[in-house]
Scaffold this active site. Sequence first.
Site, short mmCIF file in Angstrom:
data_model
loop_
_atom_site.label_atom_id
_atom_site.label_comp_id
_atom_site.label_asym_id
_atom_site.label_seq_id
_atom_site.Cartn_x
_atom_site.Cartn_y
_atom_site.Cartn_z
N ASP A 90 41.43 52.79 56.41
CA ASP A 90 40.69 53.87 57.06
C ASP A 90 41.62 55.09 57.15
OD1 ASP A 90 39.40 55.62 58.75
OD2 ASP A 90 38.77 54.07 60.18
N GLY A 132 35.49 60.99 54.22
CA GLY A 132 34.82 61.68 55.33
C GLY A 132 33.32 61.55 55.20
N SER A 150 33.93 72.12 52.45
CA SER A 150 32.51 72.28 52.16
C SER A 150 32.05 73.70 52.42
CB SER A 150 31.72 71.32 53.06
OG SER A 150 30.35 71.62 53.01
N ASN A 151 30.98 74.06 51.73
CA ASN A 151 30.32 75.34 52.01
C ASN A 151 29.85 75.41 53.46
OD1 ASN A 151 27.05 74.99 52.03
ND2 ASN A 151 27.98 73.42 50.72
N HIS A 152 29.70 74.25 54.11
CA HIS A 152 29.21 74.26 55.50
C HIS A 152 30.26 74.78 56.49
CE1 HIS A 152 25.49 72.65 54.11
NE2 HIS A 152 26.16 71.74 53.41
N TYR A 161 29.56 69.00 61.42
CA TYR A 161 30.19 68.69 60.12
C TYR A 161 31.00 69.91 59.65
CZ TYR A 161 30.26 67.91 55.01
OH TYR A 161 30.62 67.76 53.70
N LYS A 185 35.09 70.68 59.05
CA LYS A 185 35.70 71.22 57.82
C LYS A 185 36.55 72.46 58.14
CE LYS A 185 34.01 68.26 54.85
NZ LYS A 185 34.91 67.23 54.28
N SER A 190 26.93 71.80 46.05
CA SER A 190 26.07 70.61 45.95
C SER A 190 26.52 69.79 44.74
CB SER A 190 24.61 71.03 45.81
OG SER A 190 24.27 71.92 46.86
N ARG A 242 17.61 75.80 45.87
CA ARG A 242 18.95 76.15 46.38
C ARG A 242 20.05 75.66 45.43
NH1 ARG A 242 22.68 73.23 49.83
NH2 ARG A 242 24.19 74.69 50.72
#
Length: 265
Positions: free
Chosen positions: A47, A71, A109-111, A134, A138, A163, A172
């Site tokens: 882990d 993750g 991530s784009n997030h 989330y 990041k 994506s 999108r």
Amino acid sequence: MRVLVTGAAGSIGRVLTPGLVDRGHEVVGLDRVPAPDGNDGPWHLVDAADPDAVAAVFAEERLDAVVHLAGYPGEGSLPDSLTSHVVTTAALLDAMVEHDVRRLVYASSNHAVGRTPRTDLLTTTTRPRPDTFYGVGKVAAEAVMSLYADRYGLDAVACRIGSFLPEPETVRHLSTWLSHDDCVRMVEASLTTPAPGFAALYGISANTRGWWDLEAGRALGYDPQDDAEEFADRIDRRDADDAEAAHVGGPFATEEFYRSALDRA
Ligand code: 15L
């Protein structure tokens, strides 16, 4: 290079491992689950949020670099997101400092900037603007990378992936798609570009409808070759498309993803 890939059994890991091997790298896998069939390389059932277990891997293996993919790839509580993205990154960075492993490539991530309204061009200098816990995870993981790059002179490249899919599936995705082959190109460039220090790039293909700046990636040697437009006539319009087009993070920036930070009994 001898590269530790965390989350090597996940969707990106299963593509990246053979992709890096094909390009002459040696991959050491790390995941909480056993190696997928066909992966005969070294494997650690660990882990990545357990710093002692991570340190033991570094004590056993000679490594040149780390690609951190482990993750949970969706929304969760704030503590779970911090464990999944920040604690794992910190455990790896501590082990890297201890064992003088100088390069980390991270599946951000784009997030991390997902709540940014759609603009003409999304650059990597925009402020952190997460759309979910989330995304908060990041952002914070990137901040820890930046700290370790400044403190210890590590090279740490945050790939803000769009994506990652075999093919785009929604309108999108015609903007945000990252093809499998471009993902391998992106990671290899991030592993081998000379002395980036801390750097961030947008991980998408050369999509005709893309509006995330690819120049930061190109400066690091990432030269995407694929274009989601090739699939455009196979994609049906959905009612959700307009709402998803409003922000960088698409569905993650919509009310559907609102939740409280903490789980209560
Ligand atoms: C991500 O970072 C997520 O892990 C994935 O589930 C998708 O939401 C993707 O971004 C995306 O924005 O399409």
